[in-house]
Design an enzyme around this catalytic site. Structure first.
Site, mmCIF file in Angstrom:
data_model
loop_
_atom_site.group_PDB
_atom_site.id
_atom_site.type_symbol
_atom_site.label_atom_id
_atom_site.label_comp_id
_atom_site.label_asym_id
_atom_site.label_seq_id
_atom_site.Cartn_x
_atom_site.Cartn_y
_atom_site.Cartn_z
ATOM 1 N N GLU A 177 6.153 2.439 3.314
ATOM 2 C CA GLU A 177 4.546 2.111 3.846
ATOM 3 C C GLU A 177 5.303 1.687 4.884
ATOM 4 O OE1 GLU A 177 3.808 -1.656 1.385
ATOM 5 O OE2 GLU A 177 3.173 -0.389 -0.145
ATOM 6 N N LYS A 188 -6.242 -5.324 -4.506
ATOM 7 C CA LYS A 188 -6.506 -4.065 -4.861
ATOM 8 C C LYS A 188 -7.567 -3.436 -4.870
ATOM 9 C CE LYS A 188 -1.434 -3.370 -4.645
ATOM 10 N NZ LYS A 188 0.217 -3.372 -4.899
ATOM 11 N N LYS A 244 -2.146 -7.261 3.823
ATOM 12 C CA LYS A 244 -0.289 -6.472 2.886
ATOM 13 C C LYS A 244 -1.306 -4.515 3.862
ATOM 14 C CE LYS A 244 2.568 -5.863 -0.151
ATOM 15 N NZ LYS A 244 3.136 -5.797 -1.672
ATOM 16 N N SER A 290 0.840 2.188 -0.848
ATOM 17 C CA SER A 290 2.093 2.883 -1.115
ATOM 18 C C SER A 290 1.495 4.649 -0.184
ATOM 19 C CB SER A 290 3.194 3.049 -1.592
ATOM 20 O OG SER A 290 2.915 3.336 -2.847
#
Ligand code: PGA
Ligand code: ZN
Length: 425
Positions: free
Chosen positions: A208, A340, A391, A370
């Site tokens: 990441e 997510k 994020k 990721s």
């Protein structure tokens, strides 16, 4: 009412070079939406199934030709020519068509790509930015931007397991995205210099985009993050705070936690004490997956004892899954949702997950995976749905920057302030 004219898909590669799905939805009126979906590595067991070809001779079994074929085949066949009143109607049809509780027949990768491609096509048909269209569908009037939470140091499955814990992130407290990213850049550069000096680590980056020096333990990782904030000329706890993704599911075995790279393991209760000790020593605003995804008995203790000090954020624990969120709300296992969309497989189910969290008074942090692509829809989703945090990894690597740059563009267009989380100390 939007009518689907045509659905197609393409197998493309993500930021790790692994196949993933890109889908295109064309509406009868001519509007088109194309979306690429991401893929995790530290996946929770409760996540919807990413369909992979399993042919070891091609991409080590990770090919997505079957998922792509499902978009062009059965999904196109069932939906082309049909009109859908809204996103929920389209997603309901996708869920029924798949017919499994975990999306394993058609693949969550195929379903989410179609769900989002439809959303993007509808936004185009409405002639509004995607964040506006998503906010409209969620019955919201957006007025703020999510706060960037930026990966500084990586470990766990994103960095070859050199450290058990997965991420230490910095959360700048500036009122604009622009200033937050400038702060993050300065801290990142200071961290690269500091770790080169102390660990001899070159500034090579993990999945990441975070730095991944060989820290002796988690405390050293946190010490180094505070030192980097300080070295960059900012006040730790005031100008920037920390967030930690412990990703504890991935180093827990039989209810014990192998947190120390040197060996030994902790019970759930000892893990809670350790995390509370970090809250005493470091300016941490949120702890993600501080305990394992199946350790339901210990999560409420952590949440209660950290209350008012740090968010207890559930990723693998909740898997953006409404049933798991309901259970967590009932027993007080967390007070924030990591959202997510590909963990659940359709936009509407992710919206239900979000609504449950918001109704419980929780914070939400919208998160990339990721394995990402150059697509930027996640930034629009975070704005449209009013995420408290965003994020997407570090401020290096273009699949990460696609989202930060989209957020900068939305900021320039709207002038909205960044949300008031975390509260100043
Ligand atoms: P993943 O990691 O995308 O590899 O699951 C992200 C996270 O754990 O938050
Ligand atoms: Zn996580």
């Amino acid at each position: 009412m939007p009518t689907i004219a045509h659905l197609s898909a393409l197998e493309i590669l993500d930021s790790r070079g692994r196949p993933t799905v890109r889908a295109t939805c064309e509406l009868a009126g001519g509007a088109i939406g194309t979306v690429s979906v991401p893929s995790g590595a530290s996946t929770g067991r409760a996540e919807a199934v990413e369909l992979r070809d399993g042919d070891p001779a091609r991409y080590g079994g990770l090919g997505c030709r079957r998922a792509v074929g499902h978009v062009a085949g059965p999904i196109h066949a069932a939906l082309a020519g049909k009109s859908f009143a809204d996103q929920a109607a389209l997603d309901g049809a996708l869920v029924i068509l798949d017919g499994t509780p975990d999306k394993s027949r058609l693949g969550a990768n195929a379903l989410l790509a179609v769900s989002l491609a439809f959303a993007r096509a509808v936004a185009a048909e409405r002639g509004v930015p995607l964040y506006r269209s998503l906010a409209n569908d969620a019955g919201r009037e957006p007025e703020a931007l999510p706060r960037p939470t930026i990966n500084l140091f990586s470990g766990g499955k994103h960095a070859g397991g050199q450290m058990p814990i997965q991420d230490v992130l910095i959360v700048p407290t500036a009122p604009t995205v622009d200033e937050c990213l400038a702060t993050a850049y300065a801290v990142y550069q200071a961290a690269a210099a500091g770790t080169a000096e102390r660990y001899g680590a070159r500034a090579l980056v993990a999945d990441e985009g975070g730095l991944a020096p060989p820290f002796p333990d988690a405390a050293a990782m946190l010490d180094e993050a505070v030192a980097a904030i300080d070295a960059a000329g900012f006040a730790p706890g005031r100008d920037a705070v920390l967030a930690v993704d412990v990703a504890a599911s991935h180093f827990s075995v039989d209810g014990r936690y192998a947190l120390d790279p040197a060996g030994g393991s902790l019970t759930g209760e000892e893990m809670v004490e350790t995390l509370l000790g970090w809250l005493d020593r470091y300016p941490i605003a949120s702890i993600e997956d501080g305990l394992a995804e199946d350790d339901w008995a210990t999560w409420p203790t952590l949440r209660r004892r950290a209350e008012g000090r740090a968010l207890i954020l559930g990723d693998d624990l909740l898997a953006t899954n409404p049933a798991r969120i309901r259970r967590a709300v009932e027993i007080g296992a967390a007070d924030a949702l990591l959202l997510k969309p590909n963990q659940i497989g359709t936009l509407t189910e992710a919206a239900v997950a979000r609504a449950l969290a918001v109704a419980a008074g929780w914070r939400t942090v919208v998160s990339a995976r990721s394995g990402e692509t150059e697509d930027d829809w996640l930034a629009d989703l975070a704005v449209g749905w009013g995420g408290d945090g965003l994020k997407v990894g570090s401020i290096t690597r273009s699949e990460r920057l696609a989202k930060w740059n989209r957020l900068l563009a939305i900021e320039a267009e709207t002038g909205w302030p960044v949300v008031g989380w975390p509260e100043p100390r």
